[in-house]
Design an enzyme around this catalytic site. Structure first.
Site, PDB file in Angstrom:
ATOM      1  N   GLU A  41       0.789  -1.239   0.000  1.00 65.70           N
ATOM      2  CA  GLU A  41       0.000   0.000   0.000  1.00 65.70           C
ATOM      3  C   GLU A  41       0.820   1.288   0.000  1.00 65.70           C
ATOM      4  OE1 GLU A  41      -2.738  -0.462   3.270  1.00 65.70           O
ATOM      5  OE2 GLU A  41      -3.551  -2.325   2.483  1.00 65.70           O
ATOM      6  N   GLU A  46      -6.085 -10.938  -1.457  1.00 69.40           N
ATOM      7  CA  GLU A  46      -6.974 -10.710  -0.304  1.00 69.40           C
ATOM      8  C   GLU A  46      -8.428 -10.623  -0.755  1.00 69.40           C
ATOM      9  OE1 GLU A  46      -5.617  -7.333   2.017  1.00 69.40           O
ATOM     10  OE2 GLU A  46      -3.514  -7.868   1.744  1.00 69.40           O
TER      11      GLU A  46
HETATM   12  O1  9MR Z   1      -7.886  -8.349   8.071  1.00 72.74           O
HETATM   13  C1  9MR Z   1      -7.006  -7.550   8.812  1.00 72.74           C
HETATM   14  C2  9MR Z   1      -7.680  -7.071  10.087  1.00 72.74           C
HETATM   15  O2  9MR Z   1      -7.865  -8.160  10.974  1.00 72.74           O
HETATM   16  C3  9MR Z   1      -6.840  -6.004  10.761  1.00 72.74           C
HETATM   17  O3  9MR Z   1      -7.543  -5.472  11.868  1.00 72.74           O
HETATM   18  C4  9MR Z   1      -6.527  -4.915   9.764  1.00 72.74           C
HETATM   19  C5  9MR Z   1      -5.708  -3.804  10.383  1.00 72.74           C
HETATM   20  O4  9MR Z   1      -5.096  -3.005   9.446  1.00 72.74           O
HETATM   21  O5  9MR Z   1      -5.812  -5.482   8.685  1.00 72.74           O
HETATM   22  C6  9MR Z   1      -6.612  -6.368   7.967  1.00 72.74           C
HETATM   23  O6  9MR Z   1      -5.930  -6.821   6.821  1.00 72.74           O
HETATM   24  C7  9MR Z   1      -5.571  -5.837   5.860  1.00 72.74           C
HETATM   25  C8  9MR Z   1      -4.341  -6.343   5.148  1.00 72.74           C
HETATM   26  O7  9MR Z   1      -3.319  -6.615   6.060  1.00 72.74           O
HETATM   27  C9  9MR Z   1      -3.859  -5.340   4.122  1.00 72.74           C
HETATM   28  N1  9MR Z   1      -4.903  -5.014   3.199  1.00 72.74           N
HETATM   29  C10 9MR Z   1      -6.159  -4.585   3.784  1.00 72.74           C
HETATM   30  C11 9MR Z   1      -6.641  -5.651   4.769  1.00 72.74           C
HETATM   31  C12 9MR Z   1      -8.018  -5.299   5.288  1.00 72.74           C
HETATM   32  O8  9MR Z   1      -7.972  -4.143   6.062  1.00 72.74           O
END
Ligand code: 9MR
Length: 550
Positions: free
Chosen positions: A365, A470
């Site tokens: 990102e 994802e």
């Molecule tokens: O799914 C993840 C969630 O449990 C966390 O709270 C969150 C915090 O940033 O991150 C989520 O995963 C993210 C991933 O690492 C990067 N892309 C976006 C995902 C969804 O937010």
């Protein structure tokens, strides 16, 4: 409805005593646990009696007229009511003393279980993103979902609102206010109201899991095309109903949170011996073993997620003395920390789990939503070549065969595509990138042809393979949404399969979670299994797509 607000406050307090549900930091379980509470039988009886009568439509309003707010503190923050001449009524809820970004104000919200709520608030704070989110647990797994963000100003209130459907099987439901910086947050208003009819759920709907053993297997059906993956957590893997489904359906996993920098960096050890750790922060890995053992023992590969990211990376890392009140580290120091981090993670994983990690999301990102590169602390300390440097270090320390990926969301959008391509070109020219990770947190609104063109373009222009890293596809809320979502999944998979067959090297597809309520955006019901693990039309669509195009 004042009576309801006060009523909820009483109930919430009792619920708090009953559950001693600690405010938690999303991914590391939180260090600021609530104190242990002894629950008396009287307290239990009082709660159950009140719950039986609580059939009136509830609402919460922070009315600011009393001395104490309805909100309770989240983590180490304090909540109080203060005078504020900038607030329209001269009073505001003040959230102060925040030590971590997740510290804030909690509204216990079990009475809203199973209902759609509209949450509204008007906030001021330093120039920061204040977030209103919901936390709950399903099957012992805690979920944190954002309801809405508000970009705040220090001297002017900004209002925001959002709707969210709380799953009927959720427990310990909390709607909370937090922000991405540590400054005080002021709220001149805050309310939670049920949208439409109210249904009262005295307790979380019980989940009776389906027998999943006879489901066709995604990994087997897609074996001629690409790997099928799932984002997991140790909690998911500890429940046999989930773990047997993961084993049967997937041959790749991604740790949903545990391989992120905030889970691996060890500040306590680092500050104990600054001379030793100033350039190479201390790391901790033991928490990774559950997920990595599971993958190894079941013949799966792992996508390493993620090394260099602006989020879920502690701010202290970017300060000279690992102290957020001090001075920011300079470029040279941050380059050394970046190199040592990447080296340490690559070495530990390859020594302890040789051959298990197939790919790393080296940078996650880096593109800003508003265009250009995100002004993260990596960018601010190292400069705009931080992405190139990260990939150089990753190449230097990655074992042979481990693929290096850039990973992002909305990367199918034209504008982001341009930005991503422009900062990845030099990385590709240096031969340091192997793949583009399309996060693919999408909804049924997305144009599948635009998405397909983006995949082709990343492959053509960077010469890299593609992974869908994802995937979740949010549904709309109209009648027949599951079928419509299933149809969209089908079109999406048809397009991905066609691209693969036409020579675009798509090498894996990972679903971001196991069942709807456990998704990071549970309200959008974006996954392929329902909470009881029955198959949604989306799952059948994935199977039919490969069978019919096979
Ligand atoms: O799914 C993840 C969630 O449990 C966390 O709270 C969150 C915090 O940033 O991150 C989520 O995963 C993210 C991933 O690492 C990067 N892309 C976006 C995902 C969804 O937010």
């Amino acid at each position: 409805m004042k009576r309801s607000a006060a009523y909820i406050a009483v109930l919430s307090l009792c619920a708090f005593l009953l559950t001693s549900c600690a405010a938690q930091k999303p991914s590391d379980g939180g260090s600021d646990q609530a104190p242990a509470v002894t629950v008396t039988t009287a307290a239990v009886e009082e709660v159950s009696e009140k719950m039986e009568n609580a059939i009136e439509k509830p609402s919460v309003t922070e009315d600011l007229s009393g001395e104490k707010p309805v909100a309770v503190k989240r983590g180490s923050a304090s909540v109080s009511i203060c005078d504020d001449e900038l607030a329209s009524g001269g009073k505001a809820l003040l959230i102060s003393g925040r030590k971590e970004s997740w510290n804030g104000a909690d509204y216990k919200s079990d009475l809203f279980r199973g209902n759609e709520v509209e949450v509204k608030g008007s906030f001021r704070s330093a120039n920061a993103s204040v977030r209103v989110s919901v936390q709950f647990s399903v099957q012992g797994q805690t979920a944190y979902n954002m309801v809405f963000p508000v970009n705040t100003k220090p001297d002017k209130y900004t209002a925001g609102s959002g709707k969210y459907t709380i799953p009927a099987n959720a427990e310990n439901i909390i709607i909370y206010i937090e922000s991405d910086t540590l400054e005080d947050i002021y709220a001149e208003s805050f309310s939670i109201n049920v949208c439409g009819e109210y249904t009262y759920y005295e307790r979380a709907a019980e989940t009776v899991f389906a027998d999943t053993s006879d489901y066709p297997s995604l990994k087997d059906e897609y074996s001629g095309l690409f790997r099928m993956g799932m984002a997991v957590s140790p909690n998911i893997l500890s429940k046999p109903e989930y773990s047997s489904l993961v084993k049967a359906q997937f041959n790749s996993i991604t740790a949903e949170n545990d391989m992120k920098p905030e889970a691996i960096l060890d500040r306590t050890a680092s500050v104990l011996d600054m001379d030793k750790y100033r350039e190479a922060p201390a790391l901790k890995f033991d928490h990774l073993r559950t997920e990595l053992d599971f993958a190894r023992d079941n013949g799966m590969t792992v996508r390493g997620h993620t090394l260099v990211w602006h989020s879920q990376t502690p701010e202290w890392l970017f300060y000279k003395e690992y102290d957020k009140n001090g001075e920011l580290a300079d470029r040279e120091l941050m380059l050394r920390r970046m190199e040592s981090y990447i080296k340490g993670v690559m070495e530990w994983t390859s020594e302890n789990y040789p051959g298990l990690i197939s790919a790393w999301d080296v940078v996650n990102e880096a593109a800003a939503d508003e265009g250009g590169m995100r002004q993260s602390l990596w960018y601010k300390t190292i400069g705009e070549d931080y992405v190139e440097r990260a990939f150089e270090f990753a190449r230097k320390y990655a074992p042979e065969g481990v693929k290096l990926f850039y990973n992002d969301y909305n990367s199918y959008q034209k504008r982001k595509q341009e930005d991503i391509l422009s900062f990845l070109k030099p990385v590709a020219e240096a031969g340091n990138i192997d793949g583009m990770g399309m996060q693919s947190h999408i909804g049924t609104y997305m144009s599948i042809s635009e998405y397909a063109n983006a995949l082709k373009r990343y492959h053509d222009e960077l010469g890299v393979e593609i992974q869908i890293t994802e995937l979740d596809i949010g549904a709309d809320k109209s009648d027949g949404w599951e079928e419509k979502q299933g149809k969209y999944f089908r079109d999406f998979m048809d397009s991905v399969i066609e691209l693969r067959r036409s020579g675009v090297p798509i090498t894996s597809l990972t679903l971001w979670g196991i069942s709807d309520s456990l998704s990071w955006k549970a309200s959008d019901r974006p996954l392929v299994f329902r909470d009881d693990l029955t198959r949604k039309p989306a799952f059948d669509a994935m199977i039919e797509a490969v069978r019919e195009n096979g």
